[in-house]
Motif scaffolding. Structure first.
Motif, PDB file in Angstrom:
ATOM      1  N   LEU A 166       0.850  -1.190   0.000  1.00  0.00           N
ATOM      2  CA  LEU A 166       0.000   0.000   0.000  1.00  0.00           C
ATOM      3  C   LEU A 166       0.889   1.244   0.000  1.00  0.00           C
ATOM      4  O   LEU A 166       1.716   1.421   0.890  1.00  0.00           O
ATOM      5  N   VAL A 167       0.705   2.101  -0.995  1.00  0.00           N
ATOM      6  CA  VAL A 167       1.458   3.351  -1.108  1.00  0.00           C
ATOM      7  C   VAL A 167       0.516   4.501  -0.783  1.00  0.00           C
ATOM      8  O   VAL A 167      -0.496   4.691  -1.458  1.00  0.00           O
ATOM      9  N   VAL A 168       0.857   5.270   0.253  1.00  0.00           N
ATOM     10  CA  VAL A 168       0.015   6.385   0.693  1.00  0.00           C
ATOM     11  C   VAL A 168       0.795   7.685   0.538  1.00  0.00           C
ATOM     12  O   VAL A 168       1.767   7.923   1.252  1.00  0.00           O
ATOM     13  N   ASP A 169       0.368   8.518  -0.407  1.00  0.00           N
ATOM     14  CA  ASP A 169       1.057   9.794  -0.660  1.00  0.00           C
ATOM     15  C   ASP A 169       0.102  10.721  -1.391  1.00  0.00           C
ATOM     16  O   ASP A 169      -0.601  10.292  -2.308  1.00  0.00           O
ATOM     17  N   ASP A 170       0.075  11.995  -0.994  1.00  0.00           N
ATOM     18  CA  ASP A 170      -0.869  12.930  -1.617  1.00  0.00           C
ATOM     19  C   ASP A 170      -0.369  13.465  -2.951  1.00  0.00           C
ATOM     20  O   ASP A 170      -1.121  14.130  -3.672  1.00  0.00           O
ATOM     21  N   GLU A 171       0.876  13.171  -3.315  1.00  0.00           N
ATOM     22  CA  GLU A 171       1.419  13.633  -4.591  1.00  0.00           C
ATOM     23  C   GLU A 171       1.258  12.536  -5.648  1.00  0.00           C
ATOM     24  O   GLU A 171       1.832  11.450  -5.520  1.00  0.00           O
ATOM     25  N   MET A 172       0.506  12.845  -6.685  1.00  0.00           N
ATOM     26  CA  MET A 172       0.229  11.857  -7.733  1.00  0.00           C
ATOM     27  C   MET A 172       1.507  11.344  -8.377  1.00  0.00           C
ATOM     28  O   MET A 172       1.644  10.142  -8.633  1.00  0.00           O
ATOM     29  N   GLY A 173       2.439  12.241  -8.635  1.00  0.00           N
ATOM     30  CA  GLY A 173       3.670  11.848  -9.301  1.00  0.00           C
ATOM     31  C   GLY A 173       4.449  10.805  -8.511  1.00  0.00           C
ATOM     32  O   GLY A 173       4.990   9.853  -9.086  1.00  0.00           O
ATOM     33  N   ILE A 174       4.489  10.986  -7.189  1.00  0.00           N
ATOM     34  CA  ILE A 174       5.216  10.038  -6.350  1.00  0.00           C
ATOM     35  C   ILE A 174       4.481   8.705  -6.292  1.00  0.00           C
ATOM     36  O   ILE A 174       5.096   7.638  -6.359  1.00  0.00           O
ATOM     37  N   ARG A 175       3.152   8.761  -6.181  1.00  0.00           N
ATOM     38  CA  ARG A 175       2.374   7.514  -6.169  1.00  0.00           C
ATOM     39  C   ARG A 175       2.622   6.724  -7.447  1.00  0.00           C
ATOM     40  O   ARG A 175       2.844   5.506  -7.414  1.00  0.00           O
ATOM     41  N   GLU A 176       2.562   7.406  -8.576  1.00  0.00           N
ATOM     42  CA  GLU A 176       2.738   6.721  -9.857  1.00  0.00           C
ATOM     43  C   GLU A 176       4.147   6.172 -10.013  1.00  0.00           C
ATOM     44  O   GLU A 176       4.345   5.063 -10.525  1.00  0.00           O
ATOM     45  N   LEU A 177       5.147   6.946  -9.557  1.00  0.00           N
ATOM     46  CA  LEU A 177       6.536   6.498  -9.671  1.00  0.00           C
ATOM     47  C   LEU A 177       6.783   5.260  -8.823  1.00  0.00           C
ATOM     48  O   LEU A 177       7.352   4.269  -9.300  1.00  0.00           O
TER      49      LEU A 177
END
Length: 235
Positions: free
Chosen positions: A5-16
């Motif tokens: 589970l990846v939890v991050d409010d920045e879309m770019g970081i989630r996608e990376l």
């Protein structure tokens, strides 16, 4: 393959992170805030969580404290931040975080931290596998109403475990299953046991297991457990 589970409010970081970890063969769940992370956790514990500290609704440290308080911190959590202080990282580790990664996250550090986390998760799951032998001897009240299996035959460390549940129903768990399948099998046995003992009462099972009823319903649905059938058996 692990469920991460990846939890991050920045879309770019989630996608990376999703792209990198998917290439490593893992199944990835994404959450952009604490509420989505709560919902993902309610559906079942992932094998590992990558949790951002600074988020708009609830910060990662607060969510970590919440999971720890509610007994939901059963999986390794790696904190991430580009602005956290040393004190914040130390606090998160004290609460129960396994590691801390500073953004921008270097690829090798990410993969090493994830591998360490998954290794820790496997060690945690293997340890309770030896529990049935002492538990059977230490809880004589559990034997009232049904016959306990012979403790010497209750578990085979190499092959698997045989456990007696409600109504003297025998459950078999193979240690040769992949980690996630073995965990799901154990959870099915666990909930079926309590549902059988409580006559299918969701209220009493929720109290016994420490889950909110909404979370309990979701968990049973995910595991394919049908409370109605178990209620008839326990009647």
């Amino acid at each position: 393959m692990a469920n991460i589970l990846v939890v991050d409010d920045e879309m770019g970081i989630r996608e990376l992170l999703s792209e990198i970890l998917s290439d490593e063969g893992h199944a990835i769940q994404l959450a952009e805030n604490a509420q989505q992370a709560r919902e993902a956790r309610a559906g079942g514990a992932p094998d590992l969580v990558l949790l951002d500290i600074w988020m708009p609704d609830t910060d990662g440290v607060t969510l970590l404290k919440e999971w720890q308080r509610d007994g939901l911190l059963t999986m390794p959590v790696i904190m991430m931040s580009g602005h956290a202080t040393i004190d914040t990282a130390v606090e998160a580790t004290r609460i129960g975080a396994l590691n801390f990664l500073e953004k921008p996250i270097a690829l090798q550090k990410l993969l090493k931290a994830v591998q360490q986390g998954l290794t820790r998760a496997q060690e945690t799951v293997r340890a309770p596998a030896l529990a049935p032998r002492p538990v059977a001897a230490a809880q004589p009240e559990e034997a009232q109403g049904f016959n306990q299996p012979n403790p010497a035959a209750a578990i085979s460390v190499r092959g698997g475990a045989t456990v007696a549940g409600a109504d003297n129903h025998m459950f078999n768990l193979s240690f040769d299953l992949p980690l996630r399948e073995a965990r799901d099998a154990f959870e099915r046995m666990y909930f079926e046991h309590h549902l059988g003992r409580e006559g299918g009462s969701m209220t009493r099972v929720a109290e016994k297991t420490g889950l909110e009823r909404t979370h309990l319903y979701r968990k049973l649905k995910q595991l394919g457990v049908e409370p109605g059938k178990l209620a008839k058996k326990g009647a």
